[in-house]
Design an enzyme around this catalytic site. Structure first.
Site, PDB file in Angstrom:
ATOM      1  N   TYR A  37      56.667 -33.994   1.359  1.00 25.77           N
ATOM      2  CA  TYR A  37      57.710 -33.109   1.891  1.00 25.77           C
ATOM      3  C   TYR A  37      58.866 -33.763   2.206  1.00 25.77           C
ATOM      4  O   TYR A  37      58.804 -35.022   2.880  1.00 25.77           O
ATOM      5  CB  TYR A  37      56.829 -32.497   3.242  1.00 25.77           C
ATOM      6  CG  TYR A  37      57.852 -31.163   4.029  1.00 25.77           C
ATOM      7  CD1 TYR A  37      58.204 -30.344   3.141  1.00 25.77           C
ATOM      8  CD2 TYR A  37      58.249 -31.380   5.049  1.00 25.77           C
ATOM      9  CE1 TYR A  37      58.903 -29.280   3.293  1.00 25.77           C
ATOM     10  CE2 TYR A  37      59.100 -30.347   5.350  1.00 25.77           C
ATOM     11  CZ  TYR A  37      59.297 -29.327   4.633  1.00 25.77           C
ATOM     12  OH  TYR A  37      60.085 -28.284   5.295  1.00 25.77           O
ATOM     13  N   CYS A  68      60.470  30.252  21.103  1.00 18.36           N
ATOM     14  CA  CYS A  68      59.340  29.203  21.449  1.00 18.36           C
ATOM     15  C   CYS A  68      58.710  29.187  20.461  1.00 18.36           C
ATOM     16  O   CYS A  68      57.878  30.217  20.023  1.00 18.36           O
ATOM     17  CB  CYS A  68      59.034  29.529  22.915  1.00 18.36           C
ATOM     18  SG  CYS A  68      57.628  28.415  23.538  1.00 18.36           S
ATOM     19  N   CYS A  84      56.971  30.577  26.847  1.00 22.27           N
ATOM     20  CA  CYS A  84      57.950  31.012  27.575  1.00 22.27           C
ATOM     21  C   CYS A  84      58.923  32.005  27.288  1.00 22.27           C
ATOM     22  O   CYS A  84      59.676  32.274  28.074  1.00 22.27           O
ATOM     23  CB  CYS A  84      58.813  29.621  28.057  1.00 22.27           C
ATOM     24  SG  CYS A  84      59.692  29.174  26.398  1.00 22.27           S
ATOM     25  N   CYS A  95      82.516  38.671  31.109  1.00 25.31           N
ATOM     26  CA  CYS A  95      81.099  38.791  30.480  1.00 25.31           C
ATOM     27  C   CYS A  95      80.297  37.407  30.690  1.00 25.31           C
ATOM     28  O   CYS A  95      80.807  36.454  31.529  1.00 25.31           O
ATOM     29  CB  CYS A  95      81.355  39.145  28.940  1.00 25.31           C
ATOM     30  SG  CYS A  95      81.848  37.759  28.225  1.00 25.31           S
ATOM     31  N   CYS A 107      80.104  34.930  28.725  1.00 22.25           N
ATOM     32  CA  CYS A 107      80.953  33.955  27.952  1.00 22.25           C
ATOM     33  C   CYS A 107      81.902  33.540  29.096  1.00 22.25           C
ATOM     34  O   CYS A 107      82.501  32.203  28.866  1.00 22.25           O
ATOM     35  CB  CYS A 107      81.768  34.475  26.749  1.00 22.25           C
ATOM     36  SG  CYS A 107      80.610  35.161  25.616  1.00 22.25           S
TER      37      CYS A 107
END
Length: 1003
Positions: A362, A840, A845, A899, A901
């Site tokens: 080596y 779901c 739920c 509304c 939104c």
């Protein structure tokens, strides 16, 4: 492409040291083992080892990688007849790199790289090798690592272990330790298997991580800055930094500057010669030389007045020329460079090749002491057949056998480099290097050269002069080692007390000379002396500074620094940091050795070194103009750079940990404007929090929330648009989006898998929910009680309040259970047939959301309810009746009706025939496909919050019916106790006068 390796696969719990195991323990461990997977570092090594262990009877198969074959053979191992499956990797199987978001050079400030997360992954070109290991592991009960027995080999071995144990966690793992690929060596390794050494592998991990962090940070800093400062010269130049590269460059620059700074001095000396029949003898002045001309001239004139020489002493003594020591890696690199003119990189490449072919031991070793149990006689015998040095090898055996000259170093892993097998079939530099190793080995095992040295000293006018002669008596090792020279230098016979007339007596002048530029051998010697790199990396670092054009080579192969190299070293030196000096790296190399010995913890070394280099980096960036100034002396005029931020992107500061992958989430700016919180694990993790458009400014505050987990969760400084918050709420405040602030959870659409603990907030920080509640109680004084702000928020509203999304900015639709909702289509005949909606997935739920309104482009919120298609729209449970400023369900301040939104509703009239024909109602102003589902009769006095009242706690999110909220008669009723039958009400809007079929909401 990157294939991350699972972190769990890296948990290795064997004892840290590579201790040997008793044979009895091994026999017990191998009971029931039928197949053993063996993995070498390279295919040639695997083939050679398999060939030797199988006596040439191995069976070759193809692996998934065409470069890494599989060799099968039967073997008797620890009392068991097993099938050995021998394959290989191609060096390191895994690599270190930063996570994806840090890999682009412009992705972050280089300073971040000192702390950025690093992952170990399998590069794409090694995936087939990894898959081969995984496939073979399924059929094997044991794994034996046959990688090279050095630090890198041990680390590669653990990479193999990590991959294989990820497939089979109970796999038995052992290590074969060997220094050469010979029959005796590999069989001995099989009979003495040990445990892998975790400590040695840890040292490599530390070195790799530090090299990555330090190198990447400084390389980006240098390259990005200097390319802008000197665009004409460095526009395409990579200006790399490495903690070994720079000290190596520093040695070259230091020698060059020493030559530049050298001032020659004139000296004077007296020289005497004496001619005789065999030649001329030169006598050297014992004073050597004088730098004072007058003093030397006076002494010379005295000699000339009486130039007769008197022999005052004749000495003769034995003289030896030592044979070379056993060969280690550094000496091999130096000698090959000096004697063979082969550079260090090429030397190691050839040596690795010779090793895998079984011709030498080596080649990466620090040992220069042959172990006592190494059979040197057999190694010498192998070389006796060679026509060039075979006779010398035979002479060694005849004179009592090899007696090697050992050094004093040992790495306790490999013997010195030596030949392991004779060959005559090599060509070119392969043959030259193999011949050098053989001749060096034979010379080391031979005897020193012997001679007789004669010294003659004469006197002229009381000035002494000396001459030396040499007669070689026995050449010994010189006969086989032509790389050393020792020649005779004959002197005539001089008798003590005799006199003779010198042929010449003269005064000569000279000049001191500067040191020479460094050769590669000189540079390697300096690197070894100062602990820069290892024997395995010296050549690599030298090649790097050559490739970066930091240094060049002269015609006689000496190193000369380039303009870029000079400027970099001088620039850093001017900052006060001697980064070109070896001290910083030498400390690290010393720490790595201590990790290998178990005397230091890897994490401790990492922390210390990262902090040390990080501090240097911070100050280097602050003093970067000194680097510009130094380089401008060599590269010409520079471009002035005003601000550091112009070069480096701002560092993203972590706000909190990602709830999905636990990586940092940082505040970023969208291309279209606005802000969002992004996970640093992108693109693998796509968790994000999109801020609503009402947020004008957002930045991280230095304060940390004491409630939210896991810490630290930093608060945010937020600034909202005017009119987007309730009047009593400040437009600028510091809030937490970790989950403790209920109102911010609604505003930002945060969804959490479970409720977070609640605690008192530190003073000085206003929560949005606290400000909103104070506003409600003080200004509105509503008869309906506020919903507890501690109540967990509705998932539906969290989804509904998500900001409008653009391409690439989406949140998955989640139901009230916290699960991902399922997308369905209305099948029932009617106005909504074919329309998509979310529901779901488990039906737990009653979550409902129209798909075409979940990503409204008009800036509104999506239609969301807790019932089937067509049912009433529910209000958020945690907001209750105080929705003013967020789209209140009651009248707004200017008399209009908003509304769901948050936009002003429009007033329409019922046109269909029926009891409500001509009656007016409020509804969403958007087109039908984008409407939020809001509906309210104009002539009906609806109290705030009475429309689609919030869900009862524990009521699974169902909207409460108005009649269930109060059994009292409607306002205006004259008889509370009347038993008159109530008119039928619509099942959609719960108002009398029409049915579901004719309901304005079911248009």
């Amino acid at each position: 492409m990157i294939f991350p390796v699972t972190l769990l696969a890296f948990q290795w719990h064997r004892r840290p040291g590579g201790r040997a195991l008793s044979r009895a323990a091994m026999e017990v461990a191998f009971r029931g083992v039928r197949k053993v997977l063996c993995v070498a570092e390279k295919n040639d090594a695997a083939k050679g080892i398999a060939d030797l262990l199988s006596n040439g009877r191995m069976r070759r198969k193809e692996g998934l990688s065409k470069f890494n074959k599989i060799y099968e053979f039967d073997y008797h191992l620890y009392g068991q007849n097993v099938t050995m499956i021998m394959t290989s990797v191609s060096g390191h199987l895994l690599a270190h790199d930063f996570q994806m978001q840090f890999r682009k050079w412009q992705s972050c400030n280089p300073l971040v790289l000192f702390e950025a997360e690093i992952e170990k992954y399998c590069p794409e070109n090694f995936i087939d090798i990894k898959k081969t290991l995984e496939r073979e592991t399924h059929h094997c009960q044991a794994l034996v690592i046959w990688t090279d027995c050095d630090r890198e080999g041990e680390n590669i071995g653990f990479e193999i272990i990590h991959v294989c144990k990820a497939v089979k966690p109970n796999l038995r793992v052992l290590r074969a330790r060997f220094s050469e690929i010979t029959p005796h060596a590999v069989r001995t390794a099989c009979e003495n298997l040990t445990e892998p050494d975790q400590r040695v592998s840890d040292a490599v991990d530390v070195r790799q991580e530090l090299d990555l962090r330090i190198g990447a940070a400084f390389t980006r800093f240098q390259t990005l800055r200097l390319q802008r400062i000197f665009p004409e010269v460095l526009a395409e130049q990579l200006i790399s930094y490495g903690s070994c590269q720079f000290p190596t460059l520093g040695f070259v620059v230091e020698r060059f500057k020493a030559i530049q700074a050298f001032v020659p001095e004139v000296f004077h000396k007296i020289k005497v010669t004496h001619d005789h029949k065999d030649g001329t003898v030169e006598f050297n002045w014992k004073r050597y030389r004088l730098f004072n001309h007058t003093a030397c001239l006076v002494l010379y004139q005295l000699c000339m007045e009486d130039p007769m020489a008197t022999v005052v002493e004749v000495r003769s003594k034995p003289k030896s020329k030592w044979r070379p020591q056993a060969l280690d890696t550094v000496e091999l690199e130096k000698l090959a460079s000096r004697k063979l003119r082969i550079n260090a990189k090429e030397t190691m490449r050839i040596a690795e090749k010779l090793y895998t072919q079984g011709y030498i031991s080596y080649p990466r070793t620090e040992t220069n002491i042959f172990p006592k149990d190494l059979n040197l006689v057999a190694l010498v015998e192998q070389q006796t057949v060679d026509p060039h040095w075979g006779a010398f090898a035979q002479t060694i055996l005849e004179r009592g056998g090899p007696t090697p000259r050992n050094g004093s170093k040992s790495d306790q892993a490999h013997p010195p480099i030596h030949p392991t097998k004779y060959t005559s079939g090599l060509q070119g530099d392969d043959r030259r290097l193999y011949e050098f190793i053989v001749r060096h080995f034979l010379a080391c095992c031979s005897q020193d050269a012997q001679g007789q040295e004669t010294t003659v000293e004469i006197d002229i006018a009381q000035e002494r002069f000396v001459a030396h002669g040499l007669i070689i008596l026995a050449r010994n090792y010189l006969d086989v080692y032509p790389y050393d020279h020792w020649s005779d230098k004959l002197l005539p016979v001089y008798e003590q007390g005799s006199h003779f007339q010198p042929s010449t007596v003269e005064m000569v002048d000279g000049e001191t000379s500067p040191p020479q530029l460094l050769t590669e051998a000189d540079l390697i010697a300096l690197m070894e002396k100062h602990g820069i790199g290892t024997d395995a990396t010296h050549a690599e670092h030298i090649e790097t500074i050559k490739a970066r054009m930091y240094v060049g080579l002269t015609s006689d192969k000496r190193f000369l620094p380039g303009h870029l190299g000079m400027g970099l070293v001088e620039g850093y030196d001017s900052m006060g940091y001697e980064m070109s000096k070896p001290d910083l790296r030498a400390e690290l190399e010393a720490d790595l050795k201590l990790i290998c010995e178990g005397k230091k913890d890897k994490f401790q070394v990492l922390r210390q070194q990262v902090q040390k280099y990080k501090q240097v980096f911070i100050e280097a960036v602050a003093k970067a103009k000194k680097l510009d100034e130094a380089l401008s002396q060599y590269l010409g005029e520079r471009t002035e750079m005003a601000q550091q931020e112009e070069i480096y992107p701002a560092m993203p500061e972590p706000v909190r940990k990602c709830p999905q992958c636990n990586k940092d989430m940082v505040l970023k700016t969208k291309k279209s404007g606005g802000f969002y919180l992004s996970c640093m694990g992108f693109p693998e993790c796509r968790s994000a929090v999109w801020f609503p458009d009402s947020v004008l400014e957002a930045s991280r505050d230095n304060s940390v929330c004491s409630v939210c987990q896991p810490p630290p969760v930093y608060r945010l400084k937020l600034k909202f648009k005017r009119g987007s918050l309730p009047p009593a709420m400040p437009l600028e405040f510091v809030g937490c989006i970790g989950g403790c602030d209920e109102t911010l959870k609604e505003i930002f659409g945060l969804r959490f898998p479970r409720a977070l603990p609640r605690a008192s907030q530190p003073s000085g920080h206003l929560q949005a929910s606290q400000a909103l509640n104070r506003m409600d109680s003080s200004q509105h004084n509503l008869s309906q009680p506020l919903v507890n702000r501690h109540t967990r928020p509705s998932k539906t509203v969290a989804q509904a309040l998500l900001p409008p999304t653009t391409a690439g900015e989406s949140n998955s639709v989640t139901c009230n259970c916290g699960r991902e909702a399922v997308l369905l289509t209305v099948r029932k005949q009617g106005p909504n047939q074919g329309r998509h909606f979310y529901k779901c997935s488990n039906g737990d739920c009653n979550f409902f959301l129209w798909a075409d309104s979940s990503h409204s482009t008009g800036g509104g919120t999506p239609t969301s309810a807790s019932g089937p298609p067509g049912s009433s729209v529910g209000c958020p449970s945690s907001v209750g009746s105080h929705m003013d400023g967020f789209g209140s369900l009651g009248s707004d301040s200017d008399g209009g009706t908003p509304c769901l939104c948050g936009q002003p509703a429009v007033t329409r009239t019922v046109q269909k025939d029926g009891p409500n024909k001509g009656r007016q109602f409020h509804t969403c102003a958007k087109p039908r496909e984008q409407q939020c589902g809001f509906f309210q009769w104009v002539d009906e006095n609806v109290a705030p919050g009475s429309f689609a009242a919030p869900a009862w706690p524990g009521g699974r999110g169902k909207a409460q019916r108005p009649e269930a909220a109060s059994k009292r008669p409607r306002a205006g009723s004259s008889d509370a106790g009347s038993t008159v039958k109530k008119p039928r009400k619509c099942s959609l809007c719960h108002q009398p006068g029409h049915t579901r079929t004719f309901c304005p909401q079911n248009r």
